[in-house]
Motif scaffolding. Sequence first.
Motif, PDB file in Angstrom:
ATOM      1  N   LEU A  65       0.900  -1.306  -0.155  1.00 34.31           N
ATOM      2  CA  LEU A  65      -0.243   0.047  -0.102  1.00 34.31           C
ATOM      3  C   LEU A  65       0.807   1.512   0.135  1.00 34.31           C
ATOM      4  O   LEU A  65       0.745   2.311  -0.784  1.00 34.31           O
ATOM      5  CB  LEU A  65      -0.919  -0.057   1.143  1.00 34.31           C
ATOM      6  N   ALA A 101      -5.739   4.688   0.510  1.00 31.02           N
ATOM      7  CA  ALA A 101      -5.119   3.411   0.445  1.00 31.02           C
ATOM      8  C   ALA A 101      -6.156   2.242   0.278  1.00 31.02           C
ATOM      9  O   ALA A 101      -6.073   1.189  -0.429  1.00 31.02           O
ATOM     10  CB  ALA A 101      -4.399   3.136   1.823  1.00 31.02           C
ATOM     11  N   LEU A 139       0.706   4.077  -2.970  1.00 33.26           N
ATOM     12  CA  LEU A 139       0.335   5.379  -2.735  1.00 33.26           C
ATOM     13  C   LEU A 139       1.147   6.289  -3.457  1.00 33.26           C
ATOM     14  O   LEU A 139       1.020   7.631  -3.519  1.00 33.26           O
ATOM     15  CB  LEU A 139       0.347   5.579  -1.170  1.00 33.26           C
TER      16      LEU A 139
END
Length: 457
Positions: free
Chosen positions: A272, A314, A276
């Motif tokens: 994640l 996320a 991002l």
Amino acid sequence: MGHCDTVTTIVNPTGSMNVLSSHEVSKLQDTSKTGLYTLFRQCALAVLNCESEKDNAHELMAEHEDFDIRIIQEPRGLKLELLNAPACAFVNKKLILGVKENLFSVLRDILYVFSEMEEQGLFELNEPRDVTNLVFEILRHARAFIPKQPPNIVVCWGGHSIGREEYLYTKVVGYQMGLRGLDICTGCGPGAMKGPMKGAYIGHAKQRISKGRFIGLTEPGIIAAESPNPIVNELVIMPDIEKRLEAFVRLGHGIVVFPGGPGTAEEILYILGVMLHDKNRQIPFPLVFTGPKSSEEYFQRIDEFIGATLGKEAQALYEIIIDDPAAVAEAMKSGLDKVTRFRRASKDAYYFNWELTIERLFQETFEPTHESMAALTLAHDMPPSELAANLRRAMSGIVAGNIKESGIQTIQQHGPFRLSGEPELMQRIDELLSSFVAQHRMKLPGSHYEPCYVIEN
């Protein structure tokens, strides 16, 4: 067969690793701190102990303290002499072929990564691109690349300590993916790392796929606690957890996450945090969280934790599919089709994801010590990717304290790690970790768990 049964024998090599220089042999037999003997012995024992149901590296080494491995250098090549090796790796005193292949993979990677590369100073890397090139070189040396094969490698993450229902579910998901011709890459250990491979193996057999790939990526600190399962037919040992994680996302084309403990949380936070990054937003990378109906609450907790720490952006990066193996396989197959189209359009390699941007904070080697764990900054006002990186480091430290030999010894000597930060965030971390303890996700079922950490608000 008792756990004390052992076999002493001489093993001939498999594959191309059959000749060593006298310098390489001396490095492998060097018992000093600068030598490779201790590392080689530990990794070799882990491979040979493939039927182990332990997840404590310290206990494994102590249980087999009389095990030894020696290199016999001959004019026509080399042989390995195994002394007091675990008998579970043998049938009629002959080493199981898959175990034998993995044993020589250990020899290959220990020599290449920890001898040649260390001597060339390649571990002193400051630029992200150099770290990525190192990951590439290790995988290429292990012959992990098939250049013209369209994306079909699914990375499966999940805990080594999972219940029977969850384990059987991972097998069915693996089976459904195998039926669709997908290959499997895991951390190579038991539990959610073993189940998908076993299931996919059956799926491949039904589709008459004879060269299915079951790739195991591990690292020296964890291999003894998560010995390679027997299905692994391509074992690669990376230098540390950070390069192992990068290898997963560079080599793999999509990720399926099953229930797990802090190690699985570490993996989730890593992917994640990477995705991002602004430069990665347009790169397709299918990510699915899945488990049986009984695991629904587990993923609700994970989803809530991600939302509360990293935000809705996320949460939008993954899909949660509960109790539907075929839907997971279809979602992954569809996602890989998008990956194929993107790689073709961007002229990126099918076999290695060069386009993905991975910042240095996700590449830097984190050594879990009481000082480094206490120094982690954990606060909501941090940039999401930076918070993800520090949360990953915190989880990595807990994994070390739970199952890595060095981490266990550190905890025994100095007590539990201490984590501190913003009170609300620390409470959420404490609640997540407490749920792992309550669900027996920290250690294998039946093991008494003494927390290796203290959360300070």
